[in-house]
Design an enzyme around this catalytic site. Structure first.
Site, mmCIF file in Angstrom:
data_model
loop_
_atom_site.group_PDB
_atom_site.id
_atom_site.type_symbol
_atom_site.label_atom_id
_atom_site.label_comp_id
_atom_site.label_asym_id
_atom_site.label_seq_id
_atom_site.Cartn_x
_atom_site.Cartn_y
_atom_site.Cartn_z
ATOM 1 N N ASN A 84 -0.271 -0.602 -4.971
ATOM 2 C CA ASN A 84 0.207 0.315 -6.086
ATOM 3 C C ASN A 84 1.006 -0.164 -7.504
ATOM 4 O O ASN A 84 0.961 -0.782 -8.897
ATOM 5 C CB ASN A 84 0.224 1.612 -6.402
ATOM 6 C CG ASN A 84 0.928 3.187 -5.769
ATOM 7 O OD1 ASN A 84 1.749 1.605 -4.583
ATOM 8 N ND2 ASN A 84 1.303 4.213 -6.248
ATOM 9 N N LYS A 92 7.098 -4.630 5.306
ATOM 10 C CA LYS A 92 5.071 -5.139 5.485
ATOM 11 C C LYS A 92 4.901 -4.528 4.626
ATOM 12 O O LYS A 92 4.140 -3.596 3.598
ATOM 13 C CB LYS A 92 4.674 -4.502 6.742
ATOM 14 C CG LYS A 92 2.941 -4.710 6.959
ATOM 15 C CD LYS A 92 2.124 -4.134 7.786
ATOM 16 C CE LYS A 92 1.531 -3.026 6.689
ATOM 17 N NZ LYS A 92 0.628 -2.845 5.725
ATOM 18 N N GLU A 110 -1.669 -5.186 2.180
ATOM 19 C CA GLU A 110 -2.068 -6.784 2.386
ATOM 20 C C GLU A 110 -2.989 -6.682 1.422
ATOM 21 O O GLU A 110 -2.456 -7.985 1.445
ATOM 22 C CB GLU A 110 -3.007 -6.720 3.074
ATOM 23 C CG GLU A 110 -2.276 -6.534 4.950
ATOM 24 C CD GLU A 110 -1.492 -5.534 5.184
ATOM 25 O OE1 GLU A 110 -1.918 -4.435 4.933
ATOM 26 O OE2 GLU A 110 -0.221 -5.425 5.853
ATOM 27 N N GLY A 162 3.618 5.745 1.314
ATOM 28 C CA GLY A 162 2.128 5.857 1.576
ATOM 29 C C GLY A 162 1.638 6.885 1.480
ATOM 30 O O GLY A 162 1.938 7.984 0.811
ATOM 31 N N GLU A 179 7.906 9.126 1.669
ATOM 32 C CA GLU A 179 7.587 8.920 0.009
ATOM 33 C C GLU A 179 6.398 9.174 0.513
ATOM 34 O O GLU A 179 5.775 8.089 0.329
ATOM 35 C CB GLU A 179 8.419 7.993 -0.631
ATOM 36 C CG GLU A 179 8.508 8.057 -2.102
ATOM 37 C CD GLU A 179 7.342 8.362 -2.960
ATOM 38 O OE1 GLU A 179 6.650 9.024 -3.075
ATOM 39 O OE2 GLU A 179 7.630 6.856 -3.656
ATOM 40 N N LEU A 180 5.729 9.985 0.135
ATOM 41 C CA LEU A 180 4.358 10.214 0.323
ATOM 42 C C LEU A 180 3.501 10.995 -0.740
ATOM 43 O O LEU A 180 3.938 10.579 -1.917
ATOM 44 C CB LEU A 180 3.801 11.192 1.881
ATOM 45 C CG LEU A 180 4.837 10.927 2.904
ATOM 46 C CD1 LEU A 180 4.061 11.993 4.402
ATOM 47 C CD2 LEU A 180 4.153 9.223 3.409
ATOM 48 N N CYS A 224 2.582 7.858 -7.287
ATOM 49 C CA CYS A 224 2.734 9.311 -6.811
ATOM 50 C C CYS A 224 3.187 10.513 -7.845
ATOM 51 O O CYS A 224 2.968 11.279 -7.054
ATOM 52 C CB CYS A 224 3.600 8.850 -5.599
ATOM 53 S SG CYS A 224 4.863 8.372 -5.717
HETATM 54 P P1 NAD Z 1 -4.309 3.988 3.494
HETATM 55 O O1 NAD Z 1 -3.662 5.864 3.590
HETATM 56 O O2 NAD Z 1 -4.950 3.420 4.374
HETATM 57 O O3 NAD Z 1 -2.928 2.943 2.833
HETATM 58 C C1 NAD Z 1 -1.637 3.626 2.431
HETATM 59 C C2 NAD Z 1 -0.907 2.614 2.734
HETATM 60 O O4 NAD Z 1 -0.089 2.598 4.116
HETATM 61 C C3 NAD Z 1 -1.234 1.826 2.494
HETATM 62 O O5 NAD Z 1 -0.505 0.874 1.692
HETATM 63 C C4 NAD Z 1 -1.305 0.203 3.788
HETATM 64 O O6 NAD Z 1 -1.807 -0.890 3.326
HETATM 65 C C5 NAD Z 1 -0.200 1.625 4.344
HETATM 66 N N1 NAD Z 1 -0.535 1.955 6.220
HETATM 67 C C6 NAD Z 1 -2.420 2.797 6.467
HETATM 68 N N2 NAD Z 1 -1.533 2.137 7.591
HETATM 69 C C7 NAD Z 1 -1.043 1.987 8.449
HETATM 70 C C8 NAD Z 1 0.194 1.966 9.395
HETATM 71 N N3 NAD Z 1 -0.475 2.683 10.321
HETATM 72 N N4 NAD Z 1 1.454 1.787 9.275
HETATM 73 C C9 NAD Z 1 1.664 1.399 8.333
HETATM 74 N N5 NAD Z 1 1.274 1.072 7.435
HETATM 75 C C10 NAD Z 1 -0.210 1.504 7.191
HETATM 76 O O7 NAD Z 1 -4.514 3.742 2.585
HETATM 77 P P2 NAD Z 1 -5.397 3.764 1.145
HETATM 78 O O8 NAD Z 1 -6.391 3.565 1.090
HETATM 79 O O9 NAD Z 1 -4.222 2.365 0.651
HETATM 80 O O10 NAD Z 1 -4.493 4.750 -0.287
HETATM 81 C C11 NAD Z 1 -4.755 5.460 -0.034
HETATM 82 C C12 NAD Z 1 -4.438 7.045 -0.820
HETATM 83 O O11 NAD Z 1 -2.539 6.995 -0.100
HETATM 84 C C13 NAD Z 1 -3.719 7.158 -2.425
HETATM 85 O O12 NAD Z 1 -5.163 8.119 -2.179
HETATM 86 C C14 NAD Z 1 -2.273 7.740 -2.155
HETATM 87 O O13 NAD Z 1 -3.088 9.057 -1.715
HETATM 88 C C15 NAD Z 1 -1.527 7.617 -0.867
HETATM 89 N N6 NAD Z 1 -1.006 6.187 -1.753
HETATM 90 C C16 NAD Z 1 0.803 6.779 -1.840
HETATM 91 C C17 NAD Z 1 0.664 6.059 -2.253
HETATM 92 C C18 NAD Z 1 2.320 6.001 -3.242
HETATM 93 O O14 NAD Z 1 3.160 5.741 -3.767
HETATM 94 N N7 NAD Z 1 3.216 7.692 -2.495
HETATM 95 C C19 NAD Z 1 0.388 4.255 -2.519
HETATM 96 C C20 NAD Z 1 -0.771 4.353 -2.125
HETATM 97 C C21 NAD Z 1 -1.208 4.922 -1.478
#
Ligand code: NAD
Length: 475
Positions: free
Chosen positions: A151, A174, A177, A227, A249-250, A283
């Site tokens: 994001n 990492k 992608e 994430g 940082e979720l 977030c």
């Molecule tokens: P997701 O939960 O699959 O991924 C979130 C992030 O984690 C991505 O950057 C992904 O590359 C990474 N990721 C996924 N599985 C991983 C693993 N096993 N090990 C390490 N990294 C991993 O889903 P998404 O569709 O990318 O995002 C969905 C939700 O994630 C969003 O709705 C939001 O709630 C949350 N999100 C939060 C932030 C934040 O700034 N806190 C940023 C991006 C997404």
């Protein structure tokens, strides 16, 4: 500008991985921007070996030299801001002015932690016997595995890299992608500024394969993830099993309380500017709006008017006020949240359906009379939907705001100081904005609790997770 073919970065050198193919998409068209090959198990092993070597050199580098490298990186990023912002626009989709602001914020973060590198002070403790000395020093924690999302492709990564490198840690990152080129450009600037090879390595590939391997690796001593709560929970379990420190940082689901004394039009103007930035994919963004009943109709009408006025289009188009969402998953999630809210008797005031054109477009959407039972009031929307509900008194507003698994950010709009103080004390959140929606800056701590994770990024607090304390007693 042609989008570059992304690559891994191991020991300071760009290389294609020997794993599976990754396709990077252009969110403004849905078409492919580039293909590259991700990391295999061997590549992950190479990155670990490179980081172990880079760490030995970087931890022995004087703090003043680490400061110099981070400052040079900040300068180089500012000089290169237009190219770097274009990479963000291409792979993430946000409007150019937001991408430029992101690069500037990332450069400011390097500058902030450049100065902090010199401030990781230990202390001297009065000794118990004459001639003895008792002192602490701060030492880097070791090699860090850093996982950053799509994001904010620059700032989310730099909020990990800058403090980790300032502390003397080496990093295996990492990044997402979806947004590899921005990460590579940052790594490139660090290398040119004098970061030793191996002190930073970048991997892309299968996220679960890479995170499992790195968290289990004896080389890695610290995990930092930004994430979703679901992934954070898995990584925290793995880190716990391996007894590794972690920062999580979720997600967030910040409530904004618009009080009876607030000017509803001014509040809606402020909120429209904040809420639809980055298409709501942030977030800390306000994502649930509780408005005093006496101000409710005017607030909803003005917010909808502002939302309708936002031109939705490619980030590269200067007229665009909001770009596409970053990936197709978010568009699907928006559609589901809207239909669930409508079933729960919410009213669509504007927006509400994906835009039928190529690319990942969903319009700025305002939902009114949204009941607390609707999924959008419980799940982080991470998109351009503003759900609004009315309240009658402050206690009710606080109860609604705090009825959430998340505890990251919270906002209050009021002109009444005692109300502001009461809500700022009562909201369950790690960062609170009163008449402002800016709560994450390089110099301030930002972090949540509960489903929003733990630990801080930003401010001097952001350096702490990368430091150990050593005590030495000289008799
Ligand atoms: P997701 O939960 O699959 O991924 C979130 C992030 O984690 C991505 O950057 C992904 O590359 C990474 N990721 C996924 N599985 C991983 C693993 N096993 N090990 C390490 N990294 C991993 O889903 P998404 O569709 O990318 O995002 C969905 C939700 O994630 C969003 O709705 C939001 O709630 C949350 N999100 C939060 C932030 C934040 O700034 N806190 C940023 C991006 C997404």
């Amino acid at each position: 500008m042609t989008y570059p073919r992304p690559s891994l970065s191991i020991a300071g050198a760009a290389r294609q991985g020997t794993g599976s193919t990754i396709t990077v998409l252009d969110p403004s068209t849905g078409g492919a921007l580039a293909e590259f090959t991700g990391a295999s198990a061997e590549d992950i092993g190479r990155a670990e070996a490179a980081a172990a070597h880079g760490y030995r050199i970087w931890r022995a580098t004087p703090a003043i030299e680490r400061e110099r490298v981070l400052r040079l990186t900040a300068q180089a990023m500012r000089a290169d801001r237009s190219r770097m912002a274009t990479l963000i626009v291409q792979e993430n989709g946000k409007p150019m002015r937001e991408a430029l602001a992101e690069i500037d914020a990332a450069a400011d973060t390097f500058d902030f932690y450049a100065a902090e590198a010199r401030r990781s002070y230990g202390r001297t403790i009065p000794a118990r016997s004459p001639g003895a000395r008792m002192a602490t020093s701060r030492e880097p924690v070791g090699v860090v595995a850093a996982f950053s999302p799509w994001n904010f492709p620059a700032i989310n990564l730099v909020r990990k890299l800058a403090p980790a490198l300032a502390a003397g840690c080496a990093v295996i990152a990492k990044p997402a992608e979806e947004t590899p080129a921005t990460a590579f450009a940052i790594a490139d600037h660090l290398g040119q500024a004098g970061l030793p090879p191996g002190a930073l390595n970048l991997l892309f590939g299968d996220p679960a394969e890479i995170s499992s391997a790195l968290i289990a690796s004896p080389v890695v001593r610290k995990v930092s993830f930004t994430g979703s709560t679901a992934v954070g929970r898995q990584l925290a379990q793995q880190a716990g099993a391996a007894l590794k420190r972690c920062t999580m940082e979720l997600g967030g689901h910040a409530a904004a309380i618009i009080c009876a004394d607030a000017d509803p039009e001014a509040a809606a103007d402020l909120i429209a500017a904040a809420k639809f930035r980055n298409a709501g994919q942030s977030c800390n963004v306000a994502s649930r709006f509780y408005v005093h009943r006496s101000r409710y109709d005017r607030f909803v009408a003005r917010l909808a008017e502002r939302a309708r006025a936002i031109i939705v289009g490619p980030g590269s188009d200067e007229a665009s006020g909001m770009g596409p969402l970053s990936n197709a998953r978010r568009v699907d999630a928006m559609s589901l949240l809207v239909s669930d809210a409508v079933q729960a008797n919410a009213r669509i005031v504007t927006g509400g359906a994906r835009l039928e054109r190529p690319g990942f477009y969903f319009p700025p959407t305002v939902l009114a009379e949204v009941p607390a039972s609707a999924a959008i009031m419980r799940t982080e929307p991470f998109g351009p939907i503003a759900p609004v509900a009315a309240f009658d008194d402050i206690d009710e507003a606080l109860a609604l705001a705090n009825d959430s698994a998340f505890a990251l950010a919270g906002y209050v709009v009021t002109d009444h100081a005692p109300t502001a103080r009461r809500l700022a004390q009562g909201l369950n959140a790690g960062a609170i904005g009163v008449n402002t929606f800016t709560v994450a800056l390089p110099e301030v701590p930002f972090g949540g609790s509960s489903a929003s994770g733990w630990g801080h990024e930003g401010g001097p607090e952001g350096l702490e997770p990368y430091l150990l304390t050593r005590f030495v007693h000289e008799a």
